[in-house]
Design an enzyme around this catalytic site. Structure first.
Site, short mmCIF file in Angstrom:
data_model
loop_
_atom_site.label_atom_id
_atom_site.label_comp_id
_atom_site.label_asym_id
_atom_site.label_seq_id
_atom_site.Cartn_x
_atom_site.Cartn_y
_atom_site.Cartn_z
CB ALA A 144 42.12 25.17 26.29
CE1 TYR A 145 39.36 33.15 24.18
CE2 TYR A 145 41.65 33.85 24.46
CZ TYR A 145 40.06 34.20 24.02
OH TYR A 145 39.65 35.11 23.51
CB SER A 146 45.97 30.16 22.87
OG SER A 146 46.82 30.72 21.72
CB SER A 148 39.39 27.78 20.73
OG SER A 148 39.43 28.98 21.59
#
Length: 281
Positions: A144-146, A148
């Site tokens: 999820a973070y990556s 983004s």
């Protein structure tokens, strides 16, 4: 005159330290924090260092908050505000996934729209995105973070091409694993999940950020250098010793076979179980 520099997400970490150091150099800095409760601590640190720092509240996910920036005459923008939602792609709840994109992608992009229009009228400006090496490659439990940050990489590159004719410059800063607490907190977001724990694929109580972490000083130095125009490279990966490794990881995807590793636990997944939080390099 020195340009007005706006730094979002300036309550802690890279944002706070960069804002304080720029102020110490005599720059006019607007340090934007998400909520009023964060103002006091930053005010006290600025007072302790004897620097003049303008602190404003700015939640990048709020339209009304973003509009305040239209009157600030921002000439240099550092989109630093961001969160990290950890968890497997299969496990992470919808609300956490949506929040990841709202804070890291949608909010900063809409703020940039407001600020860049003023830069275009002025005929100059600099927009810097605090991306990550996670915007170039990715790890398990950081999808999820990556993703983004991959989106931010695309937005930054598109924006660079679109606004160059108007005198506006764009750059990215791509920190690797640095020991600021940010990475370790990413592996604790599962504590706020409202899902059924029995349905999860992984045991998040026993998983940690699967990398040893560096001292954050090089990122702060590079950030200050980019914002004041001393560093002129578009992409700025820190620490520099991992640049070749990142390029190798990006190139390796071209030769990977679908069946590679199937039926075996990934090495980084295993390391996430084996490592403790906050291990320095």
């Amino acid at each position: 005159m020195m340009p007005v520099i706006l730094i979002t997400g300036a309550a802690t970490g890279f944002g706070a330290e960069s804002a304080l150091r720029l102020a110490a150099l005599g720059h006019e800095v607007i340090a934007a924090v998400q909520v009023p409760a964060q103002v006091y601590a930053l005010e006290q640190e600025a007072k302790r260092r004897g620097v003049d720092l303008r602190i404003e509240t700015l939640d990048v996910t709020s339209e009304g908050e973003r509009r305040k920036a239209a009157s600030w005459n921002v000439e240099v923008l550092l989109n630093n505000a961001g969160i990290s939602e950890g968890g497997s792609v299969v496990d992470i709840p919808e609300e956490n996934l949506r929040r990841q994109y709202e804070v890291n992608v949608i909010g900063p992009t809409l703020l940039t729209q407001i600020v860049v229009r003023d830069m275009v009228k002025r005929g100059r400006g600099l927009v810097v995105f605090m991306s990550s090496v996670a915007g170039l490659t990715t790890d398990p439990f950081a999808g999820a973070y990556s993703s983004s940050k991959h989106a931010i990489e695309a937005i930054a590159e598109a924006l660079r091409q679109e606004v160059q004719e108007f005198g506006v410059e764009v750059a990215t800063i791509n920190p690797g694993p640095f020991l600021t607490g940010f990475n370790d907190r990413m592996f604790e977001t599962w504590k706020s999940w409202t899902d059924d724990p029995s349905q999860r694929l992984f045991d998040y109580e026993n998983i940690a950020f699967p990398h040893e972490q560096y001292d954050p000083e090089p990122v702060i130095e590079t950030t200050v250098g980019v914002l004041i125009g001393k560093i002129r490279t578009y992409r700025n990966v820190e620490p520099k010793k991992i640049i070749d490794e990142q390029r190798e990881m990006m190139n390796a995807v071209w030769d990977r076979k679908i069946e590679d590793g199937v039926g075996k636990r990934n090495e980084l997944v295993q390391k996430a179980y084996d490592i403790s939080p906050g291990v320095p390099v």
